[in-house]
Scaffold this motif. Structure first.
Motif, PDB file in Angstrom:
ATOM      1  N   GLN A   1      30.035   6.941  24.619  1.00 33.08           N
ATOM      2  CA  GLN A   1      31.438   7.264  24.864  1.00 33.08           C
ATOM      3  C   GLN A   1      32.319   6.062  24.538  1.00 33.08           C
ATOM      4  N   PHE A   2      31.898   4.884  24.989  1.00 36.50           N
ATOM      5  CA  PHE A   2      32.643   3.658  24.726  1.00 36.50           C
ATOM      6  C   PHE A   2      32.729   3.381  23.231  1.00 36.50           C
ATOM      7  N   TYR A   3      31.589   3.469  22.541  1.00 39.78           N
ATOM      8  CA  TYR A   3      31.581   3.260  21.099  1.00 39.78           C
ATOM      9  C   TYR A   3      32.502   4.251  20.392  1.00 39.78           C
ATOM     10  N   SER A   4      32.453   5.510  20.805  1.00 36.60           N
ATOM     11  CA  SER A   4      33.250   6.552  20.151  1.00 36.60           C
ATOM     12  C   SER A   4      34.745   6.314  20.350  1.00 36.60           C
ATOM     13  N   ILE A   5      35.130   5.874  21.537  1.00 37.30           N
ATOM     14  CA  ILE A   5      36.549   5.608  21.811  1.00 37.30           C
ATOM     15  C   ILE A   5      37.041   4.441  20.969  1.00 37.30           C
ATOM     16  N   LEU A   6      36.251   3.368  20.886  1.00 33.56           N
ATOM     17  CA  LEU A   6      36.634   2.236  20.045  1.00 33.56           C
ATOM     18  C   LEU A   6      36.742   2.654  18.583  1.00 33.56           C
ATOM     19  N   ALA A   7      35.785   3.477  18.139  1.00 29.62           N
ATOM     20  CA  ALA A   7      35.733   3.874  16.729  1.00 29.62           C
ATOM     21  C   ALA A   7      36.852   4.824  16.333  1.00 29.62           C
ATOM     22  N   GLN A   8      37.500   5.464  17.301  1.00 28.94           N
ATOM     23  CA  GLN A   8      38.612   6.346  16.962  1.00 28.94           C
ATOM     24  C   GLN A   8      39.715   5.575  16.250  1.00 28.94           C
ATOM     25  N   LYS A   9      39.910   4.318  16.629  1.00 20.46           N
ATOM     26  CA  LYS A   9      40.961   3.507  16.017  1.00 20.46           C
ATOM     27  C   LYS A   9      40.414   2.525  14.983  1.00 20.46           C
TER      28      LYS A   9
END
Length: 329
Positions: A305-313
């Motif tokens: 979840q953390f990786y995915s949130i960072l990768a959104q931007k």
């Protein structure tokens, strides 16, 4: 002095190499009498220093050679060469390196986040209080910037519209701007946040630890107020050759973390020879580092979840994709 080089290993300012080969030599044969252990200056390294100095791995190795590193280039080069096999790192850096082809795994998470908003204004206690304000920020489009921006967005505030960011190159520069009065608020990691509050007192200024971004993360996820910021990265060679040592090390992390949290002054004294920071400041920073020792496989969902949130931007921050399932030990 807290520089970009020294801080990167504590928080998340690592930038992985654009191209990493998949062939990495073995560091040493199984059963080596010395375990080489590396960590960032403070944060989880207080625990690592305790493990090394108190002989928590004596059943698995004759000696633990613990070294505090300051350069992300050294971290990367050490793992590429195979000379390094066990080191503390920001969690997204391990994911990035794995996606670049380096045979590394995430063993655990040792910090649930250590980012704070410091302010001269004692009335600032939430993201909403920063509406219309200017906030100092370091490492544009890197993890601290992405975490803060995401928290603010979830509280209905958009950068450039509802508040402005004053970007600087390092957390030290942000701290200097705050102490000089050129800005009223800034985002800082530990131990820079503790250093800022201590330094503020010495110059007769009140600096407040206004917002704990770890707790505010709950507004982003709808779950726990925490994010898996940093932990231990393990080379596959060590895992394959000495799996019992790796398991013993994980147990030592659990024991060491609990002891450090319960005994911050003693822990600071033990680690002060390894970590370039005054012992009293190390002790003060420990409660704000959100230490833990949870296995990566047990919190895989939170890591992804953390990786995915960072990768959104910024997709490149984790190498463009989520790591494979076997990345999480």
């Amino acid at each position: 002095m807290i520089t970009r080089r020294s801080f990167l290993s504590q928080t998340a300012g690592f930038t992985a190499a654009a191209s990493i080969g998949t062939s990495v030599p073995v560091m040493a044969a199984a059963g080596s009498p010395v375990l080489k252990l590396y960590g960032p200056p403070v944060g989880p390294s207080v625990v690592l220093s305790y493990i090394a100095n108190k002989g928590l791995l004596s059943d698995y190795t004759q000696n633990v050679d613990f070294t505090v590193y300051k350069s992300p280039d050294v971290l990367r080069a050490g793992f590429i060469s195979g000379d390094w096999q066990l080191a503390g790192t920001p969690s997204y850096v391990a994911a990035n390196l794995a996606n670049k082809g380096l045979p590394v795994k995430m063993l655990n998470i040792m910090s649930w986040g250590m980012l704070y908003v410091l302010s001269y204004d004692g009335s600032v206690t939430s993201p909403a209080d920063l509406a219309g304000e200017q906030v100092g920020m370091f490492f544009r489009n890197d993890m601290p910037d992405l975490v803060f921006g995401t928290v603010m967005e979830q509280n209905g505030l958009t950068a450039g519209k509802d508040y402005t960011l004053h970007y600087v190159s390092t957390p030290f520069e942000a701290l200097q701007l705050l102490l000089s009065g050129r800005i009223k608020h800034c985002v800082l990691p530990e131990p820079a946040a503790t250093a800022g509050m201590v330094k503020g007192k010495t110059v007769g200024k009140s600096v407040y630890r206004s917002i704990d971004l770890t707790k505010e993360w709950a507004s982003v996820t709808g779950g726990n107020g925490r994010f898996p910021m940093a932990g231990m990265m393990v080379h596959e060679d060590l895992l394959n050759e000495q799996p019992e040592l790796v398991e013993g090390f994980q147990k030592a992390c659990v024991t060491g973390t609990e002891w450090v949290k319960a005994n911050p002054e003693e822990a600071a004294a033990v680690s002060s020879d390894s970590i370039p920071m005054p012992a009293d400041m190390i002790a003060q920073s420990i409660p704000h580092t959100h230490l833990t020792a949870e296995r990566a496989k047990d919190i895989r969902g939170e890591l992804e979840q953390f990786y995915s949130i960072l990768a959104q931007k910024n997709p490149s921050i984790i190498g463009g994709k989520l790591p494979n399932a076997d990345f999480y030990l």
